[in-house]
Design a protein around this motif. Structure first.
Motif, PDB file in Angstrom:
ATOM      1  N   MET A  11      11.099  -4.613  -1.564  1.00 31.14           N
ATOM      2  CA  MET A  11       9.664  -4.678  -1.279  1.00 31.14           C
ATOM      3  C   MET A  11       9.028  -3.437  -1.889  1.00 31.14           C
ATOM      4  SD  MET A  11       6.721  -5.469  -0.146  1.00 31.14           S
ATOM      5  CE  MET A  11       5.243  -4.702   0.510  1.00 31.14           C
ATOM      6  N   VAL A  12       8.329  -3.605  -3.014  1.00 37.37           N
ATOM      7  CA  VAL A  12       7.835  -2.436  -3.739  1.00 37.37           C
ATOM      8  C   VAL A  12       6.323  -2.456  -3.944  1.00 37.37           C
ATOM      9  CG1 VAL A  12      10.052  -2.279  -4.926  1.00 37.37           C
ATOM     10  CG2 VAL A  12       8.158  -3.401  -6.074  1.00 37.37           C
ATOM     11  N   ARG A  13       5.619  -3.394  -3.313  1.00 34.22           N
ATOM     12  CA  ARG A  13       4.174  -3.486  -3.478  1.00 34.22           C
ATOM     13  C   ARG A  13       3.498  -2.429  -2.609  1.00 34.22           C
ATOM     14  NH1 ARG A  13      -1.448  -3.835  -3.532  1.00 34.22           N
ATOM     15  NH2 ARG A  13      -2.075  -5.426  -5.051  1.00 34.22           N
ATOM     16  N   THR A  14       2.936  -1.391  -3.237  1.00 32.64           N
ATOM     17  CA  THR A  14       2.319  -0.293  -2.510  1.00 32.64           C
ATOM     18  C   THR A  14       0.827  -0.226  -2.844  1.00 32.64           C
ATOM     19  OG1 THR A  14       2.462   2.084  -2.048  1.00 32.64           O
ATOM     20  CG2 THR A  14       3.075   1.368  -4.267  1.00 32.64           C
ATOM     21  N   ASP A  15       0.219   0.970  -2.845  1.00 36.24           N
ATOM     22  CA  ASP A  15      -1.207   1.075  -3.148  1.00 36.24           C
ATOM     23  C   ASP A  15      -1.466   2.190  -4.155  1.00 36.24           C
ATOM     24  OD1 ASP A  15      -1.092   3.477  -1.728  1.00 36.24           O
ATOM     25  OD2 ASP A  15      -2.033   2.673   0.069  1.00 36.24           O
ATOM     26  N   LEU A  16      -2.706   2.290  -4.610  1.00 34.93           N
ATOM     27  CA  LEU A  16      -3.047   3.252  -5.653  1.00 34.93           C
ATOM     28  C   LEU A  16      -3.049   4.685  -5.137  1.00 34.93           C
ATOM     29  CD1 LEU A  16      -5.870   1.336  -7.576  1.00 34.93           C
ATOM     30  CD2 LEU A  16      -3.497   1.734  -8.295  1.00 34.93           C
ATOM     31  N   HIS A  17      -3.171   4.883  -3.832  1.00 36.22           N
ATOM     32  CA  HIS A  17      -3.085   6.247  -3.306  1.00 36.22           C
ATOM     33  C   HIS A  17      -1.660   6.785  -3.444  1.00 36.22           C
ATOM     34  CE1 HIS A  17      -3.781   9.787  -0.866  1.00 36.22           C
ATOM     35  NE2 HIS A  17      -2.717   9.469  -0.146  1.00 36.22           N
ATOM     36  N   GLN A  18      -0.690   5.997  -3.078  1.00 36.63           N
ATOM     37  CA  GLN A  18       0.698   6.450  -3.175  1.00 36.63           C
ATOM     38  C   GLN A  18       1.131   6.659  -4.626  1.00 36.63           C
ATOM     39  OE1 GLN A  18       2.391   7.532  -0.829  1.00 36.63           O
ATOM     40  NE2 GLN A  18       1.894   6.484   1.078  1.00 36.63           N
ATOM     41  N   THR A  19       0.475   5.987  -5.559  1.00 31.54           N
ATOM     42  CA  THR A  19       0.869   6.063  -6.972  1.00 31.54           C
ATOM     43  C   THR A  19      -0.147   6.845  -7.813  1.00 31.54           C
ATOM     44  OG1 THR A  19      -0.179   3.912  -7.370  1.00 31.54           O
ATOM     45  CG2 THR A  19       2.171   3.908  -6.852  1.00 31.54           C
ATOM     46  N   ARG A  20      -0.963   7.661  -7.151  1.00 38.41           N
ATOM     47  CA  ARG A  20      -2.040   8.366  -7.853  1.00 38.41           C
ATOM     48  C   ARG A  20      -1.525   9.349  -8.903  1.00 38.41           C
ATOM     49  NH1 ARG A  20      -0.998  10.249  -2.951  1.00 38.41           N
ATOM     50  NH2 ARG A  20      -0.866  12.503  -2.547  1.00 38.41           N
ATOM     51  N   MET A  21      -0.290   9.846  -8.742  1.00 34.24           N
ATOM     52  CA  MET A  21       0.270  10.790  -9.711  1.00 34.24           C
ATOM     53  C   MET A  21       1.118  10.087 -10.757  1.00 34.24           C
ATOM     54  SD  MET A  21      -1.015  13.637  -8.933  1.00 34.24           S
ATOM     55  CE  MET A  21      -0.037  14.690 -10.002  1.00 34.24           C
ATOM     56  N   LEU A  22       0.986   8.780 -10.851  1.00 37.60           N
ATOM     57  CA  LEU A  22       1.722   7.987 -11.844  1.00 37.60           C
ATOM     58  C   LEU A  22       0.788   7.353 -12.878  1.00 37.60           C
ATOM     59  CD1 LEU A  22       3.994   6.132  -9.307  1.00 37.60           C
ATOM     60  CD2 LEU A  22       4.849   7.687 -11.041  1.00 37.60           C
ATOM     61  N   GLY A  23      -0.510   7.489 -12.648  1.00 37.85           N
ATOM     62  CA  GLY A  23      -1.448   6.830 -13.538  1.00 37.85           C
ATOM     63  C   GLY A  23      -1.481   5.324 -13.350  1.00 37.85           C
ATOM     64  N   TYR A  24      -1.092   4.857 -12.182  1.00 39.60           N
ATOM     65  CA  TYR A  24      -1.043   3.420 -11.927  1.00 39.60           C
ATOM     66  C   TYR A  24      -2.441   2.798 -11.904  1.00 39.60           C
ATOM     67  CZ  TYR A  24       3.765   2.035 -10.832  1.00 39.60           C
ATOM     68  OH  TYR A  24       5.079   1.676 -10.919  1.00 39.60           O
ATOM     69  N   THR A  25      -2.484   1.546 -12.352  1.00 35.69           N
ATOM     70  CA  THR A  25      -3.668   0.704 -12.269  1.00 35.69           C
ATOM     71  C   THR A  25      -3.336  -0.478 -11.359  1.00 35.69           C
ATOM     72  OG1 THR A  25      -3.021  -0.721 -14.113  1.00 35.69           O
ATOM     73  CG2 THR A  25      -4.216   1.322 -14.653  1.00 35.69           C
ATOM     74  N   PRO A  26      -4.320  -1.313 -11.004  1.00 33.31           N
ATOM     75  CA  PRO A  26      -4.000  -2.510 -10.213  1.00 33.31           C
ATOM     76  C   PRO A  26      -2.938  -3.388 -10.870  1.00 33.31           C
ATOM     77  CG  PRO A  26      -6.345  -2.104 -10.128  1.00 33.31           C
ATOM     78  CD  PRO A  26      -5.782  -1.105 -11.105  1.00 33.31           C
ATOM     79  N   PHE A  27      -2.908  -3.433 -12.190  1.00 34.79           N
ATOM     80  CA  PHE A  27      -1.870  -4.205 -12.886  1.00 34.79           C
ATOM     81  C   PHE A  27      -0.480  -3.699 -12.505  1.00 34.79           C
ATOM     82  CE2 PHE A  27       1.107  -4.212 -16.492  1.00 34.79           C
ATOM     83  CZ  PHE A  27       1.282  -5.578 -16.666  1.00 34.79           C
ATOM     84  N   ASN A  28      -0.281  -2.389 -12.543  1.00 30.84           N
ATOM     85  CA  ASN A  28       1.033  -1.821 -12.255  1.00 30.84           C
ATOM     86  C   ASN A  28       1.506  -2.121 -10.837  1.00 30.84           C
ATOM     87  OD1 ASN A  28      -0.391   0.691 -14.090  1.00 30.84           O
ATOM     88  ND2 ASN A  28       1.506  -0.223 -14.830  1.00 30.84           N
TER      89      ASN A  28
END
Length: 392
Positions: free
Chosen positions: A21-38
């Motif tokens: 289960m790896v679906r998280t949010d943009l706050h947790q991934t803010r230092m990865l440059g994640y977008t909604p696509f990622n």
């Protein structure tokens, strides 16, 4: 086509009660440059190595056509796939899995406070501790660390003489060089500090820029019974700290001393309670020393390549593999049809396909990744360009 058996069996890769289960949010991934696509695309990774475990995956990566294509390429797909379309649906599926006695495994923390600590394979606080670059000396022998200082992000003046690297401290999720800045001069040092401060980073690591000949991502799996070496993929860079891909080349393999170093660090983390796949960035200096640069206590971009490389190389008779990723505006069935030629010829192993029609954040571009097999690096680069053109 002959099936590709992973180098590590599923129960030596993850605990038997682990659910993907790896679906998280943009706050947790803010230092990865994640977008909604990622956020949704990442859920479609690691197909073919998880055995019969339940997995929570976005519908765009697990259609019947896509799964059939991957199975025809040799991936062993036995998962109990739970498909979702929205983040709310993903979390609801996860709630049911936890209620049924499964523990959740993820590369980056799930939404803060959303699930109890007991619901995770790795407790969030342990995950943050092991991935905090500031705390790397707690698990890595001193002789295997680069000279470093830990300072406030806003107080970088005169801390060290460039060239150097400035890295984000703290337990947040980082990766892909997004939280690492190469600084050839004092102006770049100040810019790095300002950039990281703007992202909320308070503490940074200032690390000497050593003369590195090769850097590998060394993949391990930590279980209750021990540490397993999965393999090492050489990291490819377009610029310092900007990785573009991974290559496995027996002519430039990680030295045995590097394997031993990784196993030592892995055993320390295992004793602290970490379970599952992880990686370490280990570089070889011009003087032969081996240095651990970064902790990656999660699966890595090269993990699946390392898991399947030996089987794919044996099947094809080709010793070198290089990672591949490309987008395509072709209809997904046509894209798969064109890529199938490379699969049937034995030089391409796909491991992920995303149908943009089912994922609005993909902006109408389908996505395909995997790895190319070749006799040598030059041929691998040529084949990669050829396949990208084939599916464009």
């Amino acid at each position: 086509m002959k099936q590709l058996t992973p180098i590590v069996a599923p129960d030596a890769f993850l605990p038997s009660d682990a659910a993907w289960m790896v679906r998280t949010d943009l706050h947790q991934t803010r230092m990865l440059g994640y977008t909604p696509f990622n956020l949704d695309a990442v859920t479609t990774t690691m197909l073919g190595v998880l055995g019969q475990r339940p997995t929570v995956r976005h519908v765009s990566g697990v259609t019947d056509d896509i799964l059939s294509f991957l199975e025809d390429a040799g991936l062993v797909l036995q998962e109990d796939i739970r498909r979702y379309e929205t983040g709310v649906e993903a979390e609801a599926i996860a709630d049911q899995l936890v209620a049924d006695g499964w523990r959740l495994f993820w590369p980056y923390p799930l939404r803060a406070g959303r699930f109890d600590d007991a619901a995770h394979v790795v407790a969030p606080d342990l995950w943050e501790r092991l991935n905090d670059k500031v705390l790397l000396p707690q698990i890595v022998p001193e002789h295997a660390l680069a000279p470093r200082q830990v300072v406030d992000a806003a107080e970088l003046d005169g801390c060290a003489q460039p060239p150097l690297y400035v890295k984000a401290g703290g337990g947040g999720a980082t990766g892909w060089g997004y939280a690492v800045h190469y600084c050839p001069d004092a102006e770049a040092v100040q810019a790095a500090g300002a950039s990281l401060s703007a992202k909320g980073v308070e503490t940074v690591i200032v690390e000497a820029a050593l003369d590195v000949t090769t850097c590998w991502c060394v993949n391990l799996s930590l279980t209750a019974s021990g540490v397993t070496y999965i393999g090492a993929a050489e990291q490819l860079f377009e610029a310092p700290a900007r990785q573009t891909g991974s290559i496995i080349d027996p002519l430039n393999a990680l030295p045995q001393a590097g394997v031993d170093l990784a196993l030592t660090v892995g055993e320390t983390a295992r004793a602290l309670g970490f379970r599952g796949p992880c990686g370490l960035d280990i570089g070889k200096l011009t003087d032969g020393r081996l240095i651990v640069f970064d902790p990656n206590f999660r699966f890595n971009a090269s993990t699946l390549q390392c898991m399947l490389h030996d089987a794919a190389s044996e099947r094809s008779g080709l010793p070198v593999s290089v990672s591949f990723a490309a987008k395509s505006t072709l209809p997904v069935k046509e894209m798969l049809g064109r890529a199938r030629r490379a699969v049937e010829d034995g030089w391409f192993v796909p491991n992920r396909v995303i149908d943009a029609m089912l994922l609005a954040a993909a902006d109408s571009a389908n996505y395909m990744s995997g790895f190319i097999l070749a006799e040598n690096r030059e041929q691998a680069a040529a084949k990669s360009a050829k396949l990208e053109a084939m599916i464009a």
